[in-house]
Structure formats: C-alpha cells, structure tokens
Scaffold this motif. Sequence first.
Motif, PDB file in Angstrom:
ATOM      1  N   VAL A  38       0.857  -1.179   0.000  1.00 18.80           N
ATOM      2  CA  VAL A  38       0.000   0.000   0.000  1.00 18.80           C
ATOM      3  C   VAL A  38       0.896   1.232   0.000  1.00 18.80           C
ATOM      4  O   VAL A  38       1.960   1.247   0.628  1.00 18.80           O
ATOM      5  N   GLN A  39       0.486   2.252  -0.760  1.00 14.04           N
ATOM      6  CA  GLN A  39       1.293   3.458  -0.873  1.00 14.04           C
ATOM      7  C   GLN A  39       0.399   4.632  -1.232  1.00 14.04           C
ATOM      8  O   GLN A  39      -0.731   4.445  -1.705  1.00 14.04           O
ATOM      9  N   PRO A  40       0.876   5.865  -0.988  1.00 15.54           N
ATOM     10  CA  PRO A  40       0.085   7.036  -1.404  1.00 15.54           C
ATOM     11  C   PRO A  40      -0.083   7.036  -2.921  1.00 15.54           C
ATOM     12  O   PRO A  40       0.828   6.652  -3.659  1.00 15.54           O
ATOM     13  N   ALA A  41      -1.238   7.463  -3.375  1.00 16.72           N
ATOM     14  CA  ALA A  41      -1.495   7.502  -4.817  1.00 16.72           C
ATOM     15  C   ALA A  41      -0.657   8.595  -5.463  1.00 16.72           C
ATOM     16  O   ALA A  41      -0.616   9.727  -4.988  1.00 16.72           O
ATOM     17  N   SER A  42       0.033   8.253  -6.538  1.00 16.04           N
ATOM     18  CA  SER A  42       0.753   9.260  -7.318  1.00 16.04           C
ATOM     19  C   SER A  42      -0.274  10.102  -8.080  1.00 16.04           C
ATOM     20  O   SER A  42      -1.470   9.782  -8.123  1.00 16.04           O
ATOM     21  N   ASP A  43       0.194  11.189  -8.695  1.00 17.86           N
ATOM     22  CA  ASP A  43      -0.711  12.007  -9.506  1.00 17.86           C
ATOM     23  C   ASP A  43      -1.366  11.163 -10.588  1.00 17.86           C
ATOM     24  O   ASP A  43      -2.570  11.273 -10.846  1.00 17.86           O
ATOM     25  N   LEU A  44      -0.555  10.310 -11.234  1.00 19.43           N
ATOM     26  CA  LEU A  44      -1.083   9.463 -12.297  1.00 19.43           C
ATOM     27  C   LEU A  44      -2.186   8.543 -11.783  1.00 19.43           C
ATOM     28  O   LEU A  44      -3.267   8.444 -12.365  1.00 19.43           O
ATOM     29  N   LEU A  45      -1.926   7.861 -10.653  1.00 16.38           N
ATOM     30  CA  LEU A  45      -2.897   6.894 -10.147  1.00 16.38           C
ATOM     31  C   LEU A  45      -4.141   7.573  -9.595  1.00 16.38           C
ATOM     32  O   LEU A  45      -5.255   7.068  -9.757  1.00 16.38           O
ATOM     33  N   SER A  46      -3.983   8.731  -8.951  1.00 13.68           N
ATOM     34  CA  SER A  46      -5.162   9.419  -8.430  1.00 13.68           C
ATOM     35  C   SER A  46      -6.063   9.872  -9.569  1.00 13.68           C
ATOM     36  O   SER A  46      -7.302   9.796  -9.477  1.00 13.68           O
ATOM     37  N   GLN A  47      -5.475  10.309 -10.685  1.00 18.40           N
ATOM     38  CA  GLN A  47      -6.278  10.709 -11.838  1.00 18.40           C
ATOM     39  C   GLN A  47      -6.885   9.496 -12.536  1.00 18.40           C
ATOM     40  O   GLN A  47      -8.063   9.503 -12.900  1.00 18.40           O
ATOM     41  N   ALA A  48      -6.099   8.439 -12.704  1.00 16.56           N
ATOM     42  CA  ALA A  48      -6.581   7.255 -13.415  1.00 16.56           C
ATOM     43  C   ALA A  48      -7.720   6.576 -12.672  1.00 16.56           C
ATOM     44  O   ALA A  48      -8.658   6.060 -13.286  1.00 16.56           O
ATOM     45  N   LEU A  49      -7.647   6.572 -11.332  1.00 16.33           N
ATOM     46  CA  LEU A  49      -8.645   5.882 -10.532  1.00 16.33           C
ATOM     47  C   LEU A  49      -9.709   6.822  -9.973  1.00 16.33           C
ATOM     48  O   LEU A  49     -10.617   6.380  -9.257  1.00 16.33           O
ATOM     49  N   GLY A  50      -9.603   8.122 -10.299  1.00 17.54           N
ATOM     50  CA  GLY A  50     -10.592   9.089  -9.822  1.00 17.54           C
ATOM     51  C   GLY A  50     -10.561   9.263  -8.314  1.00 17.54           C
ATOM     52  O   GLY A  50     -11.609   9.376  -7.670  1.00 17.54           O
ATOM     53  N   LEU A  51      -9.354   9.322  -7.726  1.00 22.15           N
ATOM     54  CA  LEU A  51      -9.199   9.400  -6.280  1.00 22.15           C
ATOM     55  C   LEU A  51      -8.783  10.793  -5.830  1.00 22.15           C
ATOM     56  O   LEU A  51      -8.202  11.563  -6.603  1.00 22.15           O
ATOM     57  N   ASP A  52      -9.032  11.082  -4.578  1.00 18.73           N
ATOM     58  CA  ASP A  52      -8.489  12.281  -3.957  1.00 18.73           C
ATOM     59  C   ASP A  52      -6.968  12.143  -3.887  1.00 18.73           C
ATOM     60  O   ASP A  52      -6.451  11.041  -3.651  1.00 18.73           O
ATOM     61  N   PRO A  53      -6.233  13.246  -4.103  1.00 21.19           N
ATOM     62  CA  PRO A  53      -4.763  13.151  -4.087  1.00 21.19           C
ATOM     63  C   PRO A  53      -4.192  12.582  -2.796  1.00 21.19           C
ATOM     64  O   PRO A  53      -3.065  12.076  -2.790  1.00 21.19           O
ATOM     65  N   SER A  54      -4.953  12.646  -1.703  1.00 22.95           N
ATOM     66  CA  SER A  54      -4.450  12.126  -0.428  1.00 22.95           C
ATOM     67  C   SER A  54      -4.780  10.651  -0.222  1.00 22.95           C
ATOM     68  O   SER A  54      -4.418  10.063   0.802  1.00 22.95           O
ATOM     69  N   ALA A  55      -5.455  10.036  -1.188  1.00 17.59           N
ATOM     70  CA  ALA A  55      -5.875   8.645  -1.043  1.00 17.59           C
ATOM     71  C   ALA A  55      -4.691   7.693  -1.151  1.00 17.59           C
ATOM     72  O   ALA A  55      -3.614   8.050  -1.641  1.00 17.59           O
ATOM     73  N   ALA A  56      -4.913   6.478  -0.693  1.00 21.68           N
ATOM     74  CA  ALA A  56      -3.895   5.433  -0.796  1.00 21.68           C
ATOM     75  C   ALA A  56      -4.351   4.369  -1.785  1.00 21.68           C
ATOM     76  O   ALA A  56      -5.547   4.212  -2.048  1.00 21.68           O
ATOM     77  N   VAL A  57      -3.379   3.659  -2.334  1.00 22.13           N
ATOM     78  CA  VAL A  57      -3.683   2.582  -3.275  1.00 22.13           C
ATOM     79  C   VAL A  57      -2.882   1.343  -2.899  1.00 22.13           C
ATOM     80  O   VAL A  57      -1.797   1.432  -2.320  1.00 22.13           O
ATOM     81  N   TRP A  58      -3.449   0.177  -3.223  1.00 23.74           N
ATOM     82  CA  TRP A  58      -2.700  -1.065  -3.181  1.00 23.74           C
ATOM     83  C   TRP A  58      -2.113  -1.303  -4.559  1.00 23.74           C
ATOM     84  O   TRP A  58      -2.794  -1.117  -5.566  1.00 23.74           O
ATOM     85  N   THR A  59      -0.852  -1.688  -4.611  1.00 21.66           N
ATOM     86  CA  THR A  59      -0.208  -1.952  -5.899  1.00 21.66           C
ATOM     87  C   THR A  59       0.392  -3.346  -5.916  1.00 21.66           C
ATOM     88  O   THR A  59       0.819  -3.875  -4.881  1.00 21.66           O
ATOM     89  N   TRP A  60       0.394  -3.922  -7.102  1.00 18.66           N
ATOM     90  CA  TRP A  60       1.016  -5.219  -7.344  1.00 18.66           C
ATOM     91  C   TRP A  60       1.958  -5.069  -8.542  1.00 18.66           C
ATOM     92  O   TRP A  60       1.619  -4.409  -9.516  1.00 18.66           O
ATOM     93  N   GLU A  61       3.107  -5.683  -8.462  1.00 18.32           N
ATOM     94  CA  GLU A  61       3.990  -5.782  -9.621  1.00 18.32           C
ATOM     95  C   GLU A  61       4.383  -7.247  -9.771  1.00 18.32           C
ATOM     96  O   GLU A  61       4.813  -7.877  -8.799  1.00 18.32           O
ATOM     97  N   SER A  62       4.208  -7.783 -10.975  1.00 18.29           N
ATOM     98  CA  SER A  62       4.431  -9.208 -11.192  1.00 18.29           C
ATOM     99  C   SER A  62       5.135  -9.444 -12.511  1.00 18.29           C
ATOM    100  O   SER A  62       4.883  -8.739 -13.498  1.00 18.29           O
ATOM    101  N   VAL A  63       6.012 -10.436 -12.538  1.00 21.75           N
ATOM    102  CA  VAL A  63       6.623 -10.911 -13.772  1.00 21.75           C
ATOM    103  C   VAL A  63       5.848 -12.132 -14.241  1.00 21.75           C
ATOM    104  O   VAL A  63       5.489 -13.002 -13.441  1.00 21.75           O
ATOM    105  N   LEU A  64       5.580 -12.209 -15.539  1.00 17.40           N
ATOM    106  CA  LEU A  64       4.886 -13.350 -16.125  1.00 17.40           C
ATOM    107  C   LEU A  64       5.879 -14.164 -16.943  1.00 17.40           C
ATOM    108  O   LEU A  64       6.611 -13.607 -17.771  1.00 17.40           O
ATOM    109  N   ARG A  65       5.890 -15.474 -16.696  1.00 19.49           N
ATOM    110  CA  ARG A  65       6.848 -16.366 -17.362  1.00 19.49           C
ATOM    111  C   ARG A  65       6.124 -17.550 -18.006  1.00 19.49           C
ATOM    112  O   ARG A  65       5.077 -17.984 -17.532  1.00 19.49           O
ATOM    113  N   ARG A  66       6.726 -18.054 -19.059  1.00 16.65           N
ATOM    114  CA  ARG A  66       6.314 -19.323 -19.656  1.00 16.65           C
ATOM    115  C   ARG A  66       7.553 -20.202 -19.755  1.00 16.65           C
ATOM    116  O   ARG A  66       8.560 -19.779 -20.350  1.00 16.65           O
ATOM    117  N   ASP A  67       7.499 -21.378 -19.167  1.00 21.40           N
ATOM    118  CA  ASP A  67       8.632 -22.302 -19.179  1.00 21.40           C
ATOM    119  C   ASP A  67       9.905 -21.634 -18.669  1.00 21.40           C
ATOM    120  O   ASP A  67      11.004 -21.833 -19.192  1.00 21.40           O
TER     121      ASP A  67
END
Length: 246
Positions: free
Chosen positions: A112-141
């Motif tokens: 969980v982290q404070p929403a960046s300008d990009l994420l607050s605009q993309a998700l329609g959030l107040d600039p002071s809001a927080a977001v959960w983020t995931w980062e994942s690598v996708l692999r085949r074999d």
Amino acid sequence: MPLEPLSLTVGQPLRVAVYNSISRAIRNGTYPLGSVLPSDAEFCTALGVSRPVVREAMLLLEEDRLISTRRGIGRFVSDAIPRIGLERVRGLELLLGESAGAIMVDRLSHEVQPASDLLSQALGLDPSAAVWTWESVLRRDGRELALTFEAVPAASSVLADPATDTLPEATALTRLLASVDPSHVSSACDVSVGVLGDHRATALGADPDTSALILTQRVSYRGATVLYAKDVILSAAGTISLLQSA
C-alpha cells in the motif's frame, strides 16, 4: 508532407519516435486510408533521421497492421485502422496463455502506498488517497515474457480486502474478476510501443533498449474505475488478440 515534430523522451529509440509520428499522421487522416505513403527518403528528410531508423519504424507499423508493403510498388496505409482494445476483460496471464501455453505469475511486490498524480487521476481518487499496488513478472517455461503493474484504491469495495492475497499466483485483475459479476465489468485499453528502461529491464532480464508492447488499461465495475494496469509485453510472448469487440 506535414508531420508533427518528433517527440523524444529520455531512453526512447528514434525508431519509436518515428513510429509514433507516422502512426498519429495515419490516425488523424494526414495519410488517408488506402493511400500510398511517401518514400523512406522523404520521411528521412521530413523527420531528420537516417534510412535505417525509418525502416525499423516501418517494420513496427506493419506489425501493428497500420501499413502494408506491396513489393515493387511501395508502402500503403491499411484500408481500415485496427481498433484498439481487448476482446474481453481478463487477466494478462490468461491473455498471454491463449497463444502458446500456460503462464506463471511471479509476484515481485504487493504494498500500500500514497497515490501518485497518475494513479489518483486514473482511478478518480483524492490526491491524499492510498492505493494497493502489485507488480508481477509473467513467465512461460521459465522465460520472462511480461511485467505488469496494477493498482486499486486501498478503500476498494470491489476487492473487499486488497491486503489479502488469496490467489498469490494470479494478477490483481484475475482476482477482481473472480470476486464480482463479470457482466458488469468493462475496460478501456491504450496500446503503444516503447522500450523497457532500466527498472523493467532488470525485472525481465533484458536490455533497457528492448522494444515492447505496452498496454495501459483502466477497468471499471458498474461504471466506476476500480483498477489501473500497465503491462509491458516482450515479443517472445507470442500473438495477442487486441481487437475491440462491439
């Protein structure tokens, strides 16, 4: 031959900037559907780049079905511009798994982290809001094919508790679709071509200048944006269906 000046960003190859300039000219009608394109030499003069750069950009344009080559005649704008989007909303591991086999999702981060300008605009959030983020690598074999970054509001009412991870080997979008009625889910997706850059290259074990397909997706549930994702996909991932269904 009116073309927008090249828009260069740090770390972006010239071929991608040339691709973007010509792609915009096709989409805005500067080069009408079905028309013959100027020669490589004319593009070199207009954009101030070398012929190899123009040729690489043309390869990318042809891969994206914006242009076609008729041997001995020249290059032509396609008769119809491919519509941008996804046939249906589904997690990236399922999208990539359709073409050449099952995909494994390897979670790099979940926080969980404070929403960046990009994420607050993309998700329609107040600039002071927080977001959960995931980062994942996708692999085949065991081979790295894609990197996905996803974010949802920390106070999400769709993922009842974003802090939980009941499907650790799935993307957040797959988790979301498993928890709601998918008939009320919609998605808008922008498609572009770019390069990895240092962070993504490290995660994917590739060169920072490697070109990749970039999908920027906003997912809505009952009209409200509930998830933002940016997917970076290497060419080794195989064929991806990106036609928007009605």
